[in-house]
Design a protein around this motif. Structure first.
Motif, mmCIF file in Angstrom:
data_model
loop_
_atom_site.group_PDB
_atom_site.id
_atom_site.type_symbol
_atom_site.label_atom_id
_atom_site.label_comp_id
_atom_site.label_asym_id
_atom_site.label_seq_id
_atom_site.Cartn_x
_atom_site.Cartn_y
_atom_site.Cartn_z
ATOM 1 N N VAL A 78 0.870 -1.177 0.000
ATOM 2 C CA VAL A 78 0.000 0.000 0.000
ATOM 3 C C VAL A 78 0.908 1.229 0.000
ATOM 4 O O VAL A 78 1.731 1.380 0.901
ATOM 5 N N SER A 79 0.777 2.071 -1.008
ATOM 6 C CA SER A 79 1.677 3.218 -1.143
ATOM 7 C C SER A 79 0.935 4.537 -1.070
ATOM 8 O O SER A 79 -0.198 4.661 -1.545
ATOM 9 N N LEU A 80 1.600 5.519 -0.491
ATOM 10 C CA LEU A 80 1.175 6.909 -0.602
ATOM 11 C C LEU A 80 1.949 7.557 -1.744
ATOM 12 O O LEU A 80 3.109 7.203 -1.990
ATOM 13 N N ALA A 81 1.332 8.500 -2.422
ATOM 14 C CA ALA A 81 2.066 9.299 -3.407
ATOM 15 C C ALA A 81 3.097 10.152 -2.671
ATOM 16 O O ALA A 81 2.908 10.489 -1.496
ATOM 17 N N PRO A 82 4.208 10.499 -3.318
ATOM 18 C CA PRO A 82 5.226 11.307 -2.644
ATOM 19 C C PRO A 82 4.669 12.579 -2.021
ATOM 20 O O PRO A 82 5.005 12.923 -0.876
ATOM 21 N N GLN A 83 3.810 13.279 -2.748
ATOM 22 C CA GLN A 83 3.268 14.530 -2.230
ATOM 23 C C GLN A 83 2.322 14.292 -1.042
ATOM 24 O O GLN A 83 2.230 15.126 -0.131
ATOM 25 N N THR A 84 1.639 13.146 -1.048
ATOM 26 C CA THR A 84 0.754 12.812 0.077
ATOM 27 C C THR A 84 1.582 12.541 1.330
ATOM 28 O O THR A 84 1.277 13.050 2.412
ATOM 29 N N LEU A 85 2.622 11.734 1.166
ATOM 30 C CA LEU A 85 3.491 11.433 2.305
ATOM 31 C C LEU A 85 4.120 12.709 2.847
ATOM 32 O O LEU A 85 4.174 12.922 4.069
ATOM 33 N N SER A 86 4.591 13.574 1.970
ATOM 34 C CA SER A 86 5.198 14.822 2.391
ATOM 35 C C SER A 86 4.212 15.667 3.194
ATOM 36 O O SER A 86 4.555 16.233 4.248
ATOM 37 N N GLN A 87 2.958 15.724 2.737
ATOM 38 C CA GLN A 87 1.940 16.507 3.433
ATOM 39 C C GLN A 87 1.579 15.896 4.776
ATOM 40 O O GLN A 87 1.467 16.611 5.788
ATOM 41 N N VAL A 88 1.397 14.578 4.818
ATOM 42 C CA VAL A 88 1.060 13.902 6.080
ATOM 43 C C VAL A 88 2.190 14.076 7.094
ATOM 44 O O VAL A 88 1.955 14.383 8.275
ATOM 45 N N PHE A 89 3.413 13.899 6.642
ATOM 46 C CA PHE A 89 4.580 14.051 7.513
ATOM 47 C C PHE A 89 4.644 15.472 8.074
ATOM 48 O O PHE A 89 4.868 15.678 9.274
ATOM 49 N N THR A 90 4.400 16.443 7.209
ATOM 50 C CA THR A 90 4.395 17.844 7.639
ATOM 51 C C THR A 90 3.331 18.085 8.705
ATOM 52 O O THR A 90 3.583 18.746 9.724
ATOM 53 N N GLU A 91 2.138 17.557 8.492
ATOM 54 C CA GLU A 91 1.040 17.800 9.425
ATOM 55 C C GLU A 91 1.273 17.109 10.773
ATOM 56 O O GLU A 91 0.908 17.650 11.821
ATOM 57 N N ILE A 92 1.890 15.929 10.746
ATOM 58 C CA ILE A 92 2.214 15.251 12.005
ATOM 59 C C ILE A 92 3.205 16.085 12.812
ATOM 60 O O ILE A 92 3.011 16.342 14.013
ATOM 61 N N LEU A 93 4.283 16.514 12.171
ATOM 62 C CA LEU A 93 5.291 17.299 12.879
ATOM 63 C C LEU A 93 4.749 18.652 13.305
ATOM 64 O O LEU A 93 5.093 19.155 14.390
ATOM 65 N N SER A 94 3.889 19.234 12.495
ATOM 66 C CA SER A 94 3.289 20.519 12.863
ATOM 67 C C SER A 94 2.405 20.382 14.091
ATOM 68 O O SER A 94 2.388 21.268 14.971
ATOM 69 N N ALA A 115 13.093 11.115 0.159
ATOM 70 C CA ALA A 115 12.872 12.329 -0.649
ATOM 71 C C ALA A 115 11.626 13.098 -0.210
ATOM 72 O O ALA A 115 11.691 14.323 -0.030
ATOM 73 N N PRO A 116 10.471 12.452 0.011
ATOM 74 C CA PRO A 116 9.306 13.200 0.495
ATOM 75 C C PRO A 116 9.535 13.853 1.858
ATOM 76 O O PRO A 116 9.076 14.975 2.095
ATOM 77 N N MET A 117 10.245 13.162 2.750
ATOM 78 C CA MET A 117 10.528 13.754 4.060
ATOM 79 C C MET A 117 11.452 14.958 3.928
ATOM 80 O O MET A 117 11.255 15.978 4.591
ATOM 81 N N THR A 118 12.467 14.833 3.082
ATOM 82 C CA THR A 118 13.399 15.938 2.878
ATOM 83 C C THR A 118 12.676 17.162 2.343
ATOM 84 O O THR A 118 12.924 18.298 2.782
ATOM 85 N N SER A 119 11.770 16.934 1.403
ATOM 86 C CA SER A 119 10.983 18.033 0.846
ATOM 87 C C SER A 119 10.154 18.706 1.932
ATOM 88 O O SER A 119 10.110 19.938 2.023
ATOM 89 N N ALA A 120 9.500 17.890 2.757
ATOM 90 C CA ALA A 120 8.662 18.439 3.828
ATOM 91 C C ALA A 120 9.495 19.233 4.826
ATOM 92 O O ALA A 120 9.110 20.341 5.242
ATOM 93 N N LEU A 121 10.628 18.693 5.218
ATOM 94 C CA LEU A 121 11.444 19.343 6.246
ATOM 95 C C LEU A 121 12.065 20.646 5.753
ATOM 96 O O LEU A 121 12.263 21.576 6.535
ATOM 97 N N SER A 122 12.381 20.720 4.463
ATOM 98 C CA SER A 122 12.980 21.946 3.942
ATOM 99 C C SER A 122 12.036 23.133 4.107
ATOM 100 O O SER A 122 12.470 24.260 4.335
ATOM 101 N N VAL A 123 10.739 22.864 4.017
ATOM 102 C CA VAL A 123 9.742 23.915 4.197
ATOM 103 C C VAL A 123 9.461 24.143 5.674
ATOM 104 O O VAL A 123 9.459 25.280 6.170
ATOM 105 N N LEU A 124 9.227 23.055 6.405
ATOM 106 C CA LEU A 124 8.826 23.153 7.807
ATOM 107 C C LEU A 124 9.892 23.827 8.663
ATOM 108 O O LEU A 124 9.583 24.689 9.502
ATOM 109 N N LEU A 125 11.150 23.468 8.454
ATOM 110 C CA LEU A 125 12.216 24.043 9.272
ATOM 111 C C LEU A 125 12.448 25.515 8.941
ATOM 112 O O LEU A 125 12.934 26.275 9.788
ATOM 113 N N ASN A 126 12.104 25.904 7.739
ATOM 114 C CA ASN A 126 12.210 27.311 7.383
ATOM 115 C C ASN A 126 11.120 28.133 8.053
ATOM 116 O O ASN A 126 11.318 29.302 8.390
ATOM 117 N N GLU A 127 9.962 27.503 8.279
ATOM 118 C CA GLU A 127 8.839 28.201 8.892
ATOM 119 C C GLU A 127 8.906 28.187 10.415
ATOM 120 O O GLU A 127 8.489 29.139 11.072
#
Length: 242
Positions: A78-94, A115-127
């Protein structure tokens, strides 16, 4: 200490004295004929539980689905799309940040998540300038790579000898070595369509024969990375709370 087994008042009390937490992210994907679909969740969660006992830092319930599109040729994945995983990861950490967690250790069990986590963190840590994150994918550790060469003569790949050894040490009842088989040759990148991956690697496992797995190797790998994770969490104690 599992946060999912705590009441909110217990979490509130914990946050008065500490702002560290462990987040586990894995996957639900094929791991050959001999390992369970949740291998990439089981390994980091078992590690997190041990680290929690040693440090008192709580563990969030794991995110059991990751970016596994390249394994979709095998039933049960069962897979999440990269953008879905990135968004879910962001919302959990937020959400964790909102409640007061400021130092988050992420234990990742699957390469497709990086890669999805790296994308999420690059935005989240900047904010969120007050947020501090440490991300670890156990198989990338230099000591683990040395042990792979020591035991098997080469680097490990997917569901092959080293990964199987780790599961054999942590959860031996889940390993079916009688069914172990792998495609010896690594044929380019793992990242392709699910159908192409299954065509290249019909057993699902890739690389060193998983039948060569040794619990002794798993024990040494686990010992090395646990020492590192505990040290990394304790290093945060020397930094002032934000």
């Amino acid at each position: 200490m599992l946060i999912g087994e705590m009441a909110w008042v217990d979490v509130e009390e914990y946050l008065k004295k500490d702002d560290r937490i462990i987040v586990v992210i894995g996957s639900c994907e094929q791991h050959g004929k001999h390992l369970p679909l949740s291998t990439d969740s089981i390994i980091p969660l078992e590690l997190a539980k041990i680290v929690s006992k040693k440090t008192g830092v709580p563990v969030l319930p794991p995110l059991n689905f990751g970016m596994s599109l390249h394994h979709m040729g095998f039933p049960g994945t069962v897979s999440l799309a990269p953008q879905t995983l990135s968004q879910v990861f962001t919302e959990i950490l937020s959400a964790l940040f909102t409640h007061g967690f400021r130092r988050i250790m992420v234990l990742n069990g699957h390469g497709g998540n990086i890669a999805p986590m790296t994308s999420a963190l690059s935005v989240l840590l900047n904010e969120q300038k007050e947020l501090s994150i440490k991300v670890f994918s156990w198989w990338t550790d230099d000591e683990v790579k040395k042990l792979e060469v020591e035991f098997f003569g080469e680097a490990d790949h997917h569901a092959s000898a080293c990964e199987t050894s780790v599961v054999a040490f942590l959860r031996p009842e889940l390993v079916r070595l009688d069914r172990a088989a792998s495609t010896r040759e690594v044929k380019g990148s793992f990242y392709c369509s699910g159908a192409e991956f299954r065509g290249k690697y019909p057993f699902g496992a890739v690389g060193t024969d998983p039948a060569r797995a040794r619990k002794e190797c798993g024990e040494k790998v686990v010992s090395a990375i646990l020492e590192k994770y505990v040290r990394e969490l304790e290093d945060w104690l020397h930094e002032p709370r934000v």
